[in-house]
Design a protein around this motif. Structure first.
Motif, short mmCIF file in Angstrom:
data_model
loop_
_atom_site.label_atom_id
_atom_site.label_comp_id
_atom_site.label_asym_id
_atom_site.label_seq_id
_atom_site.Cartn_x
_atom_site.Cartn_y
_atom_site.Cartn_z
N TYR A 195 0.88 -1.18 0.00
CA TYR A 195 0.00 0.00 0.00
C TYR A 195 0.91 1.23 0.00
CZ TYR A 195 -3.34 3.42 1.95
OH TYR A 195 -4.14 4.52 2.17
N PHE A 196 0.69 2.12 -0.95
CA PHE A 196 1.53 3.33 -1.05
C PHE A 196 0.64 4.58 -0.97
CE2 PHE A 196 3.33 -0.03 -3.70
CZ PHE A 196 4.63 -0.12 -3.21
N ALA A 197 0.90 5.46 0.00
CA ALA A 197 0.20 6.76 0.03
C ALA A 197 0.75 7.61 -1.11
CB ALA A 197 0.42 7.44 1.37
N ILE A 198 -0.13 8.26 -1.88
CA ILE A 198 0.33 9.07 -3.02
C ILE A 198 -0.25 10.49 -2.95
CG2 ILE A 198 0.74 7.13 -4.58
CD1 ILE A 198 -2.03 7.71 -5.84
N ASP A 199 -0.62 10.93 -1.75
CA ASP A 199 -1.28 12.24 -1.63
C ASP A 199 -0.34 13.36 -1.17
OD1 ASP A 199 -0.99 11.64 1.11
OD2 ASP A 199 -2.94 10.67 1.15
N ASN A 200 0.95 13.04 -1.01
CA ASN A 200 1.92 14.05 -0.52
C ASN A 200 1.44 14.74 0.76
OD1 ASN A 200 3.69 13.68 -2.68
ND2 ASN A 200 2.46 15.03 -3.98
N ASN A 201 0.78 13.99 1.60
CA ASN A 201 0.26 14.54 2.87
C ASN A 201 -0.71 15.70 2.68
OD1 ASN A 201 1.61 12.75 4.60
ND2 ASN A 201 3.51 13.91 4.30
N GLN A 202 -1.35 15.77 1.52
CA GLN A 202 -2.39 16.79 1.29
C GLN A 202 -3.73 16.09 1.32
OE1 GLN A 202 -0.84 18.17 -2.62
NE2 GLN A 202 -1.07 20.23 -1.79
N TRP A 203 -4.78 16.85 1.66
CA TRP A 203 -6.13 16.31 1.54
C TRP A 203 -6.52 16.32 0.07
CZ3 TRP A 203 -10.70 17.80 -0.55
CH2 TRP A 203 -11.80 17.00 -0.21
N PRO A 204 -7.28 15.37 -0.44
CA PRO A 204 -7.79 14.17 0.25
C PRO A 204 -6.75 13.05 0.25
CG PRO A 204 -8.57 14.18 -2.00
CD PRO A 204 -7.76 15.44 -1.84
N PRO A 205 -6.94 12.09 1.14
CA PRO A 205 -6.03 10.94 1.14
C PRO A 205 -6.17 10.16 -0.17
CG PRO A 205 -7.87 10.59 2.65
CD PRO A 205 -7.98 11.98 2.16
N MET A 206 -5.04 9.77 -0.75
CA MET A 206 -5.05 8.95 -1.97
C MET A 206 -3.94 7.92 -1.85
SD MET A 206 -5.68 11.75 -5.03
CE MET A 206 -4.37 12.89 -4.60
N SER A 221 -5.57 2.68 -7.91
CA SER A 221 -5.67 3.83 -7.00
C SER A 221 -6.96 3.81 -6.19
CB SER A 221 -5.56 5.15 -7.78
OG SER A 221 -6.76 5.43 -8.47
N MET A 222 -6.93 4.53 -5.10
CA MET A 222 -8.14 4.74 -4.27
C MET A 222 -8.06 6.13 -3.65
SD MET A 222 -7.09 1.93 -1.38
CE MET A 222 -6.02 0.90 -2.39
N GLY A 223 -9.21 6.79 -3.54
CA GLY A 223 -9.24 8.13 -2.95
C GLY A 223 -9.29 9.24 -3.98
N VAL A 224 -8.87 8.94 -5.22
CA VAL A 224 -8.89 9.97 -6.27
C VAL A 224 -10.32 10.43 -6.51
CG1 VAL A 224 -8.21 10.53 -8.64
CG2 VAL A 224 -6.87 8.88 -7.32
N SER A 225 -11.26 9.49 -6.39
CA SER A 225 -12.67 9.78 -6.70
C SER A 225 -13.40 10.52 -5.58
CB SER A 225 -13.40 8.48 -7.02
OG SER A 225 -13.24 7.56 -5.95
N ILE A 226 -12.72 10.83 -4.48
CA ILE A 226 -13.37 11.60 -3.41
C ILE A 226 -13.83 12.95 -3.95
CG2 ILE A 226 -12.88 12.87 -1.26
CD1 ILE A 226 -11.06 10.40 -0.49
N ARG A 227 -12.99 13.56 -4.80
CA ARG A 227 -13.37 14.86 -5.38
C ARG A 227 -13.89 14.67 -6.81
NH1 ARG A 227 -7.61 17.63 -5.07
NH2 ARG A 227 -7.08 15.49 -5.61
N PRO A 228 -15.00 15.32 -7.15
CA PRO A 228 -15.39 15.34 -8.55
C PRO A 228 -14.41 16.23 -9.32
CG PRO A 228 -16.88 16.71 -7.24
CD PRO A 228 -15.90 16.10 -6.28
N MET A 229 -14.21 15.95 -10.61
CA MET A 229 -13.26 16.73 -11.39
C MET A 229 -13.87 18.05 -11.87
SD MET A 229 -11.28 13.85 -13.68
CE MET A 229 -12.66 12.79 -14.05
N PRO A 230 -13.06 19.10 -11.97
CA PRO A 230 -13.53 20.34 -12.59
C PRO A 230 -13.98 20.10 -14.04
CG PRO A 230 -11.42 20.69 -11.51
CD PRO A 230 -11.67 19.20 -11.52
N TRP A 231 -14.65 21.06 -14.64
CA TRP A 231 -15.06 21.06 -16.06
C TRP A 231 -16.22 20.14 -16.38
CZ3 TRP A 231 -14.30 23.87 -20.39
CH2 TRP A 231 -13.21 24.76 -20.44
#
Length: 369
Positions: A195-206, A221-231
């Motif tokens: 398991y690798f954290a890839i969020d650079n200690n920024q919110w949201p966790p990824m 990946s997991m956590g990327v989908s916490i935020r909806p994408m712009p546009w």
């Protein structure tokens, strides 16, 4: 002569791509969204009138605009023709929409003004204010109106709810989301190996989970989908929920590449997950992204759900939305140039790849175009 406006509140979004500001002079109060320097060529500042502090003019306040001052709104469009008391800085707060391209300003917890994210992408800027009661097609601002009558109330409510859930210590969100995704992936690819954290200690966790099955290494990946994408809400309107959330995956054959090469590819992928929010953009089927972590002759990746030819993977929904799983497939310079030659060229490239029996599993191959 005015002394120029006073800044009452200023707050950047989490990636510092946009800054929300409320300013007030002796005549009027305004809410602004400014793109950060890096994005100022692509996007323009958006303004939202909040209130007049003096009796409103009977016609457009052109003189203020010519002086470079923020214009007052015509009296007949406000619920306070004689002006209203100045805003108090301590009662103001900003809530960013989950996409982080739009925001609302609250006053003592009530919505005062909204600049929706999609306003960034339109020629004509759009904003909504609680103290505006009417407006014609040329108005500076639209009425926010009553909850139930304007979608914006729901969006702001959802944004507040979303932020509060993540700030709450009572029911941490991440362990639940993490468990759901790991369970979905393990059903297909066996036990998670790393398991690798890839969020650079920024919110949201990824994070990326590593799996192995049939001599293929998988990173999902997991956590990327916490935020909806712009546009996406601007491009797809009512269909946006089907396109605005994603996770990404990489599958590499151990027969073709060494552990070291595979790890480097995964590092490249982990740097891509934050692109939509760092660049105020979006990622979807057929989009290409450059990467310096790929083995020659590859220099970019193309994203695709269509390349996948395994058994169906059912991902958890995120906030009621479908989550798309895009596989990252390395492509050569000539393939990327082909994809960029015309609109939807990415789809045409994927069709050629599928015809050439390229699947989601990365193997050594020659350029297709």
């Amino acid at each position: 002569m005015s002394n120029g406006p006073t800044v009452l509140i200023e707050q950047a979004n989490s990636r510092y791509t946009m800054i929300a500001v409320v300013e007030q002079d002796e005549r009027t109060a305004y809410f602004y969204l400014y793109p950060a320097e890096l994005h100022s060529k692509k996007y323009r500042m958006r303004a939202c009138w909040l209130r007049n502090l003096q009796p409103g003019p009977s016609q457009r306040d052109s003189a203020a605009m010519e002086n470079g001052d923020a214009p007052m709104l015509e009296a007949q469009f406000t619920n306070h023709p004689q002006g209203k008391a100045p805003l108090k800085a301590e009662l103001l707060s900003i809530v960013w929409m989950p996409e982080e391209d739009g925001a609302a300003v609250l006053y003592d917890g009530e919505t005062l003004g909204v600049i929706p994210g999609w306003s960034l992408y339109t020629e004509e800027p759009v904003s909504y204010a609680a103290d505006c009661i009417d407006g014609d097609a040329n108005a500076l601002v639209f009425p926010l109106g009553q909850p139930g009558k304007n979608e914006q109330h729901k969006h702001v409510g959802n944004a507040i709810d979303f932020r509060q859930k993540w700030e709450s210590t009572e029911t941490p969100q991440w362990p639940i989301i993490q468990d759901q995704f790991i369970a979905a992936y393990e059903r297909h690819f066996g036990k998670m190996l790393q398991y690798f954290a890839i969020d650079n200690n920024q919110w949201p966790p990824m994070a990326l989970g590593k799996f192995e099955k049939d001599n293929v290494i998988y990173f999902l990946s997991m956590g990327v989908s916490i935020r909806p994408m712009p546009w996406v809400s601007y491009l797809y309107n009512d269909n946006a929920p089907a396109y605005r959330r994603m996770e990404i995956a990489l599958a590499v054959s151990k027969d073709d590449y060494t552990e070291e090469e595979i790890t480097r590819m995964a590092e490249g992928i982990s740097g891509m997950v934050d692109i939509p929010w760092r660049h105020i953009s979006w990622l979807g089927e057929g989009h290409t992204i450059g990467s310096g972590k790929l083995p020659a002759p590859f220099e970019s990746i193309v994203l695709s759900a269509a390349l996948y030819n395994g058994e169906g993977i059912v991902l958890p929904e995120m906030y009621g939305d479908k989550v798309n799983l895009f596989w990252t497939s390395p492509i050569t310079l000539s393939e990327r140039e082909f994809a960029h030659r015309r609109p939807n060229g990415g789809y045409e490239l994927l069709e050629k790849m599928i015809e050439g029996d390229v699947t989601h599993i990365v193997r050594k191959r020659k350029a297709i175009v």
